[in-house]
Design a protein around this motif. Structure first.
Motif, short mmCIF file in Angstrom:
data_model
loop_
_atom_site.label_atom_id
_atom_site.label_comp_id
_atom_site.label_asym_id
_atom_site.label_seq_id
_atom_site.Cartn_x
_atom_site.Cartn_y
_atom_site.Cartn_z
N ALA A 145 0.83 -1.21 0.00
CA ALA A 145 0.00 0.00 0.00
C ALA A 145 0.86 1.25 0.00
O ALA A 145 0.58 2.22 -0.73
CB ALA A 145 -0.94 -0.01 1.20
N GLN A 146 1.93 1.27 0.80
CA GLN A 146 2.85 2.42 0.82
C GLN A 146 3.50 2.62 -0.54
O GLN A 146 3.63 3.76 -1.01
CB GLN A 146 3.93 2.23 1.89
N TYR A 147 3.89 1.53 -1.17
CA TYR A 147 4.50 1.61 -2.50
C TYR A 147 3.52 2.19 -3.52
O TYR A 147 3.86 3.10 -4.28
CB TYR A 147 4.98 0.22 -2.95
N VAL A 148 2.29 1.68 -3.53
CA VAL A 148 1.28 2.15 -4.49
C VAL A 148 0.96 3.63 -4.24
O VAL A 148 0.84 4.40 -5.19
CB VAL A 148 0.02 1.27 -4.44
N GLU A 149 0.88 4.04 -2.98
CA GLU A 149 0.64 5.45 -2.66
C GLU A 149 1.79 6.32 -3.19
O GLU A 149 1.54 7.40 -3.76
CB GLU A 149 0.49 5.64 -1.16
N ALA A 150 3.02 5.89 -2.99
CA ALA A 150 4.18 6.65 -3.48
C ALA A 150 4.18 6.70 -5.00
O ALA A 150 4.44 7.75 -5.60
CB ALA A 150 5.48 6.04 -2.96
N LEU A 151 3.87 5.59 -5.65
CA LEU A 151 3.82 5.54 -7.10
C LEU A 151 2.75 6.49 -7.64
O LEU A 151 3.00 7.23 -8.61
CB LEU A 151 3.55 4.11 -7.57
N ALA A 152 1.59 6.51 -7.01
CA ALA A 152 0.53 7.43 -7.43
C ALA A 152 0.98 8.88 -7.24
O ALA A 152 0.73 9.73 -8.09
CB ALA A 152 -0.75 7.15 -6.65
N ARG A 153 1.68 9.15 -6.14
CA ARG A 153 2.15 10.51 -5.88
C ARG A 153 3.16 10.98 -6.92
O ARG A 153 3.17 12.14 -7.30
CB ARG A 153 2.75 10.59 -4.48
N VAL A 154 4.02 10.07 -7.37
CA VAL A 154 5.01 10.42 -8.42
C VAL A 154 4.29 11.01 -9.62
O VAL A 154 4.76 11.97 -10.23
CB VAL A 154 5.84 9.18 -8.83
N HIS A 155 3.13 10.46 -9.94
CA HIS A 155 2.40 10.90 -11.13
C HIS A 155 1.68 12.23 -10.94
O HIS A 155 1.07 12.74 -11.87
CB HIS A 155 1.44 9.80 -11.59
N THR A 156 1.77 12.81 -9.73
CA THR A 156 1.19 14.13 -9.48
C THR A 156 2.25 15.22 -9.41
O THR A 156 1.91 16.39 -9.29
CB THR A 156 0.38 14.15 -8.17
N LEU A 157 3.53 14.83 -9.45
CA LEU A 157 4.61 15.81 -9.31
C LEU A 157 4.69 16.72 -10.54
O LEU A 157 4.42 16.30 -11.66
CB LEU A 157 5.95 15.10 -9.11
N ALA A 158 5.09 17.96 -10.30
CA ALA A 158 5.28 18.91 -11.38
C ALA A 158 6.40 18.43 -12.31
O ALA A 158 7.41 17.86 -11.85
CB ALA A 158 5.65 20.28 -10.81
N LEU A 159 6.23 18.64 -13.61
CA LEU A 159 7.22 18.19 -14.59
C LEU A 159 8.42 19.11 -14.70
O LEU A 159 9.51 18.68 -15.10
CB LEU A 159 6.55 18.05 -15.96
N GLU A 160 8.27 20.38 -14.36
CA GLU A 160 9.34 21.36 -14.57
C GLU A 160 10.66 20.99 -13.90
O GLU A 160 11.72 21.11 -14.54
CB GLU A 160 8.88 22.76 -14.11
N PRO A 161 10.68 20.53 -12.63
CA PRO A 161 11.96 20.15 -12.03
C PRO A 161 12.65 18.99 -12.77
O PRO A 161 13.87 18.95 -12.86
CB PRO A 161 11.60 19.75 -10.60
N PHE A 162 11.86 18.07 -13.31
CA PHE A 162 12.44 16.96 -14.07
C PHE A 162 13.05 17.48 -15.38
O PHE A 162 14.17 17.10 -15.74
CB PHE A 162 11.39 15.89 -14.35
N ALA A 163 12.32 18.37 -16.06
CA ALA A 163 12.84 18.95 -17.30
C ALA A 163 14.10 19.76 -17.03
O ALA A 163 15.08 19.67 -17.78
CB ALA A 163 11.77 19.82 -17.96
N ALA A 164 14.12 20.53 -15.94
CA ALA A 164 15.29 21.34 -15.58
C ALA A 164 16.50 20.46 -15.30
O ALA A 164 17.64 20.89 -15.52
CB ALA A 164 14.97 22.22 -14.38
#
Length: 153
Positions: free
Chosen positions: A121-140
């Motif tokens: 459950a903790q893993y699935v929650e973290a995985l779902a949260r990853v998909h809500t993160l802003a893209l700009e820091p990754f692009a930067a």
């Protein structure tokens, strides 16, 4: 594919990098026997033990994403508060990533069903949260992504 720096030279570079960038006293230095040059290093610093994992590039195959790319991605996750192993740095000379060493095992053998369910459950929650993160820091950070959403995956 081979690594130009091996053996004692690689160990010397890792030890020197840790002394310069982490500080403290190395109390354990052990290579993990596998295809990727990986070292487990314990460092005593300020009364605490830092358990580190130094991961080099894979030597057996070319991958889609380099270890540098993976480390930059991991650092963005860390900076955004995701539960990941802390990135302590990058060793240009090897190349290698220096991260917090995480304890655990690769399976659920002998783990109580309730504990397993909480971990999943903790893993699935973290995985779902990853998909809500802003893209700009990754692009930067230079993290590659598809030009158009339909090209993802």
């Amino acid at each position: 594919m081979s690594h130009p720096i091996t053996g004692e030279a690689r160990e010397r570079i890792i030890r020197q990098w840790i002394e310069r960038n982490i500080g403290g006293t190395i109390t354990m230095f052990r290579q993990q026997p596998r295809w990727r040059p990986t070292f487990f290093v314990d460092v005593e610093r300020d009364g605490e033990t830092l358990e580190l994992c130094v991961r080099g590039e894979r030597s057996d195959t070319e991958l889609t994403f380099s270890l540098d790319h993976e480390t930059r991605f991991h650092r963005v996750l860390q900076d955004q508060g995701m539960p990941v192993a802390a990135v302590h740095g990058w060793i240009d000379e090897l190349p290698a990533s220096v991260q917090q060493r995480m304890r655990g095992r690769p399976d659920f053998a002998g783990v109580d069903d309730g504990v397993r369910d909480r971990i999943v459950a903790q893993y699935v929650e973290a995985l779902a949260r990853v998909h809500t993160l802003a893209l700009e820091p990754f692009a930067a950070a230079g993290i590659e992504r598809a030009q158009r959403p339909e090209e993802s995956g």
